[in-house]
Design a protein around this motif. Structure first.
Motif, PDB file in Angstrom:
ATOM      1  N   LEU A   1       0.736  -0.893   0.051  1.00 17.68           N
ATOM      2  CA  LEU A   1      -0.061   0.238  -0.003  1.00 17.68           C
ATOM      3  C   LEU A   1       0.737   1.105   0.171  1.00 17.68           C
ATOM      4  N   PRO A   2       1.460   1.657  -1.049  1.00 16.63           N
ATOM      5  CA  PRO A   2       2.686   2.744  -1.006  1.00 16.63           C
ATOM      6  C   PRO A   2       1.410   4.039  -1.670  1.00 16.63           C
ATOM      7  N   LYS A   3       3.023   4.946  -1.298  1.00 15.85           N
ATOM      8  CA  LYS A   3       2.120   5.972  -1.039  1.00 15.85           C
ATOM      9  C   LYS A   3       1.694   6.718  -2.087  1.00 15.85           C
ATOM     10  N   GLN A   4       1.011   6.718  -3.866  1.00 11.70           N
ATOM     11  CA  GLN A   4       0.622   6.870  -5.383  1.00 11.70           C
ATOM     12  C   GLN A   4       1.436   7.659  -5.857  1.00 11.70           C
ATOM     13  N   GLU A   5       1.925   8.524  -5.238  1.00 15.61           N
ATOM     14  CA  GLU A   5       2.029   9.715  -6.308  1.00 15.61           C
ATOM     15  C   GLU A   5       3.620   8.971  -6.092  1.00 15.61           C
ATOM     16  N   CYS A   6       3.879   8.600  -5.153  1.00 20.08           N
ATOM     17  CA  CYS A   6       5.658   8.432  -4.666  1.00 20.08           C
ATOM     18  C   CYS A   6       6.224   7.056  -5.795  1.00 20.08           C
ATOM     19  N   ASN A   7       5.666   6.241  -5.451  1.00 19.77           N
ATOM     20  CA  ASN A   7       6.054   5.128  -6.200  1.00 19.77           C
ATOM     21  C   ASN A   7       5.529   5.048  -7.361  1.00 19.77           C
ATOM     22  N   LYS A   8       4.684   5.843  -8.902  1.00 18.19           N
ATOM     23  CA  LYS A   8       4.586   6.542 -10.268  1.00 18.19           C
ATOM     24  C   LYS A   8       6.002   6.784 -10.396  1.00 18.19           C
ATOM     25  N   LEU A   9       6.535   7.887 -10.109  1.00 16.78           N
ATOM     26  CA  LEU A   9       7.884   8.415  -9.943  1.00 16.78           C
ATOM     27  C   LEU A   9       9.084   6.980  -9.433  1.00 16.78           C
ATOM     28  N   PHE A  10       8.803   6.445  -8.489  1.00 16.97           N
ATOM     29  CA  PHE A  10      10.005   6.038  -8.048  1.00 16.97           C
ATOM     30  C   PHE A  10      10.399   4.475  -9.019  1.00 16.97           C
ATOM     31  N   LYS A  11       9.218   3.866  -9.603  1.00 15.56           N
ATOM     32  CA  LYS A  11       8.500   2.802 -10.605  1.00 15.56           C
ATOM     33  C   LYS A  11       9.724   3.474 -11.910  1.00 15.56           C
ATOM     34  N   ILE A  12      10.055   4.668 -12.147  1.00 12.71           N
ATOM     35  CA  ILE A  12      10.883   5.229 -13.093  1.00 12.71           C
ATOM     36  C   ILE A  12      12.155   5.494 -12.588  1.00 12.71           C
ATOM     37  N   LEU A  13      12.056   6.076 -11.216  1.00 19.09           N
ATOM     38  CA  LEU A  13      13.550   6.933 -10.812  1.00 19.09           C
ATOM     39  C   LEU A  13      14.458   6.201 -10.509  1.00 19.09           C
ATOM     40  N   GLY A  14      14.016   5.651  -9.002  1.00 24.29           N
ATOM     41  CA  GLY A  14      14.283   4.900  -8.031  1.00 24.29           C
ATOM     42  C   GLY A  14      15.288   3.606  -8.197  1.00 24.29           C
ATOM     43  N   CYS A  15      15.943   3.977  -7.538  1.00 21.43           N
ATOM     44  CA  CYS A  15      16.671   2.831  -7.081  1.00 21.43           C
ATOM     45  C   CYS A  15      16.296   1.498  -6.267  1.00 21.43           C
ATOM     46  N   LYS A  16      16.230   0.716  -5.964  1.00 18.04           N
ATOM     47  CA  LYS A  16      15.789  -0.670  -5.291  1.00 18.04           C
ATOM     48  C   LYS A  16      16.680  -0.774  -4.449  1.00 18.04           C
ATOM     49  N   PHE A  17      17.577  -0.137  -4.893  1.00 18.22           N
ATOM     50  CA  PHE A  17      18.741  -1.034  -3.690  1.00 18.22           C
ATOM     51  C   PHE A  17      19.426   0.519  -2.062  1.00 18.22           C
ATOM     52  N   CYS A  18      19.315   1.512  -2.378  1.00 23.69           N
ATOM     53  CA  CYS A  18      19.363   2.061  -1.584  1.00 23.69           C
ATOM     54  C   CYS A  18      18.384   3.230  -1.571  1.00 23.69           C
ATOM     55  N   LEU A  19      17.821   3.671  -2.279  1.00 23.26           N
ATOM     56  CA  LEU A  19      16.377   3.455  -2.067  1.00 23.26           C
ATOM     57  C   LEU A  19      16.627   5.106  -2.226  1.00 23.26           C
ATOM     58  N   SER A  20      16.874   5.750  -3.113  1.00 26.07           N
ATOM     59  CA  SER A  20      17.603   6.767  -3.765  1.00 26.07           C
ATOM     60  C   SER A  20      16.958   6.913  -4.915  1.00 26.07           C
ATOM     61  N   ILE A  21      16.393   8.858  -5.484  1.00 21.61           N
ATOM     62  CA  ILE A  21      15.918   9.094  -6.336  1.00 21.61           C
ATOM     63  C   ILE A  21      17.134   9.855  -7.639  1.00 21.61           C
ATOM     64  N   LEU A  22      16.929   9.515  -8.657  1.00 23.41           N
ATOM     65  CA  LEU A  22      18.156  10.006  -9.693  1.00 23.41           C
ATOM     66  C   LEU A  22      17.231  10.786 -10.995  1.00 23.41           C
ATOM     67  N   GLU A  23      17.859  11.785 -11.518  1.00 28.99           N
ATOM     68  CA  GLU A  23      17.027  12.956 -12.592  1.00 28.99           C
ATOM     69  C   GLU A  23      17.003  12.426 -14.247  1.00 28.99           C
ATOM     70  N   SER A  24      17.130  11.185 -14.142  1.00 30.57           N
ATOM     71  CA  SER A  24      16.267  10.004 -15.486  1.00 30.57           C
ATOM     72  C   SER A  24      16.684   8.997 -15.216  1.00 30.57           C
ATOM     73  N   PRO A  25      16.005   7.867 -16.506  1.00 27.22           N
ATOM     74  CA  PRO A  25      16.616   6.771 -16.203  1.00 27.22           C
ATOM     75  C   PRO A  25      17.793   6.658 -16.841  1.00 27.22           C
ATOM     76  N   HIS A  26      18.374   7.122 -17.527  1.00 26.31           N
ATOM     77  CA  HIS A  26      19.615   6.897 -17.851  1.00 26.31           C
ATOM     78  C   HIS A  26      20.743   6.689 -16.615  1.00 26.31           C
ATOM     79  N   ALA A  27      20.490   8.155 -15.866  1.00 22.16           N
ATOM     80  CA  ALA A  27      21.372   8.480 -14.732  1.00 22.16           C
ATOM     81  C   ALA A  27      21.003   6.828 -14.285  1.00 22.16           C
ATOM     82  N   LEU A  28      19.858   6.786 -13.830  1.00 23.86           N
ATOM     83  CA  LEU A  28      19.195   5.815 -12.511  1.00 23.86           C
ATOM     84  C   LEU A  28      19.832   4.496 -13.365  1.00 23.86           C
ATOM     85  N   LYS A  29      20.086   4.402 -14.511  1.00 22.84           N
ATOM     86  CA  LYS A  29      20.749   3.260 -15.283  1.00 22.84           C
ATOM     87  C   LYS A  29      22.520   2.934 -14.638  1.00 22.84           C
ATOM     88  N   LEU A  30      23.129   4.252 -15.114  1.00 22.65           N
ATOM     89  CA  LEU A  30      24.280   4.109 -14.429  1.00 22.65           C
ATOM     90  C   LEU A  30      24.420   3.828 -12.935  1.00 22.65           C
TER      91      LEU A  30
END
Length: 347
Positions: free
Chosen positions: A61-90
């Motif tokens: 039961l996540p907070k929906q607004e945060c969940n949507k952005l985290f799925k795109i820009l969030g690191c599942k290990f350290c839980l930080s948010i990156l500025e773009s999908p490419h930055a997230l991949k790196l």
């Protein structure tokens, strides 16, 4: 007007709402919210642990607004948010660890082999032990049979089989990989104690150790270190110990620890303890977890712990009326953590 009043009674950290300001003050007095808590980078909600933050972002039961952005820009290990999908991949390529790398220093052979580096300069060491069954009334008395210590660069500094002071009825060979032939010529327990103390104290008398930032003594990292030190008949100052089983941001609840296997898989991205357990592998995992927590960037505070005498009057009952007139943000600004954040080791 009513909306503005409800906002004024809402905790600025965990967003919990209260009917009266006095209840919010009581909450702040006992919650110990601080800038050192795991915090959502999207909505700034403070959580007691990273598991709670994970629930907030990607739980059932996540907070929906945060969940949507985290799925795109969030690191599942350290839980930080990156500025773009490419930055997230790196970022995730660097954030996720592979399994342990033994490098140039091999593990002990199948006999009682000691690997020691007397010249290492690390101020932090990790310790892990492999236990066997020493008997007891319910056959649950653990005896240390193998010890490993590594520095913060994952180099082995001490790795030895320990000759048990009592007979061993069960070597737990399936999990330990240790048999009687390994321990027959092992190092005596008292000698192991002395060597570990030498590594930890680093030439400083135990009674002179006062702070992890002053003197030559080393910080000790591990998982469930209290029973481990008991099995070795060792004592070490609690302020020099960093236990991944007792660190609030890494715990399941206030009183329940996570396993090292879970922490490694969830926050480092690889599996350990598959089959025969290796204390070197455990050392590396705890050291990596410690360094990840230590390297977090938090805003510097004066006197960051609630236990500091200079913070004792922050939420004193005598200030109740004054506190009730403060904004939630102002109360959060004077609130301090009830645990020592490991980021302070790098300051």
């Amino acid at each position: 007007m009513e909306f503005a009043e409800s906002i004024r009674k809402k905790c600025a950290a965990c967003f919990r709402e209260f009917n009266k300001m006095e209840h919010l003050v009581d909450h702040m007095r006992t919650s110990y919210h601080s800038l050192h808590e795991p915090t959502c980078a999207l909505c700034n909600k403070h959580c007691r642990s990273f598991d709670s933050l994970r629930e907030h972002l990607i739980g059932p039961l996540p907070k929906q607004e945060c969940n949507k952005l985290f799925k795109i820009l969030g690191c599942k290990f350290c839980l930080s948010i990156l500025e773009s999908p490419h930055a997230l991949k790196l970022h995730q390529h660097r954030c996720r660890f592979s399994g342990v790398n033994y490098g140039t220093m091999s593990r002990p052979a199948n006999k009682s082999t000691t690997v020691v580096d007397n010249g290492f300069s690390s101020h932090v060491v990790a310790l892990a032990c492999q236990m066997v069954d020493g008997g007891g009334n319910n056959e649950s008395m653990d005896v240390c049979a193998r010890v490993c210590m590594v520095d913060e660069y994952e180099n082995i500094i001490f790795h030895v089989y320990v000759k048990p002071p009592i007979s061993v009825p069960n070597y737990r060979y399936e999990n330990s990989g240790i048999g009687g032939e390994h321990l027959r010529d092992g190092m005596p327990l008292k000698q192991v104690q002395r060597r570990i103390e030498e590594f930890l104290c680093n030439g400083e008398a135990m009674w002179k150790i006062r702070s992890p930032k002053a003197g030559k003594a080393r910080i000790l990292v591990g998982h469930h270190l209290h029973p481990l030190l008991q099995s070795l008949h060792l004592q070490y100052p609690s302020f020099m110990i960093r236990d991944t089983a007792a660190y609030p941001p890494l715990m399941k609840t206030n009183k329940l620890s996570n396993s090292l296997k879970y922490l490694t898989q969830t926050y480092l991205g690889y599996d350990i303890q598959a089959g025969v357990q290796d204390p070197y592998e455990d050392c590396v995992a705890t050291m990596r977890l410690y360094l990840r927590m230590r390297n977090q960037v938090h805003q510097r505070e004066d006197y960051p712990q609630a236990s500091d005498p200079r913070n004792r009057n922050n939420f004193a009952p005598s200030r109740q009326s004054e506190l009730e007139r403060m904004s939630p943000e102002a109360m959060l600004a004077i609130s301090r953590s009830d645990y020592y954040c490991w980021c302070l080791d790098s300051m």
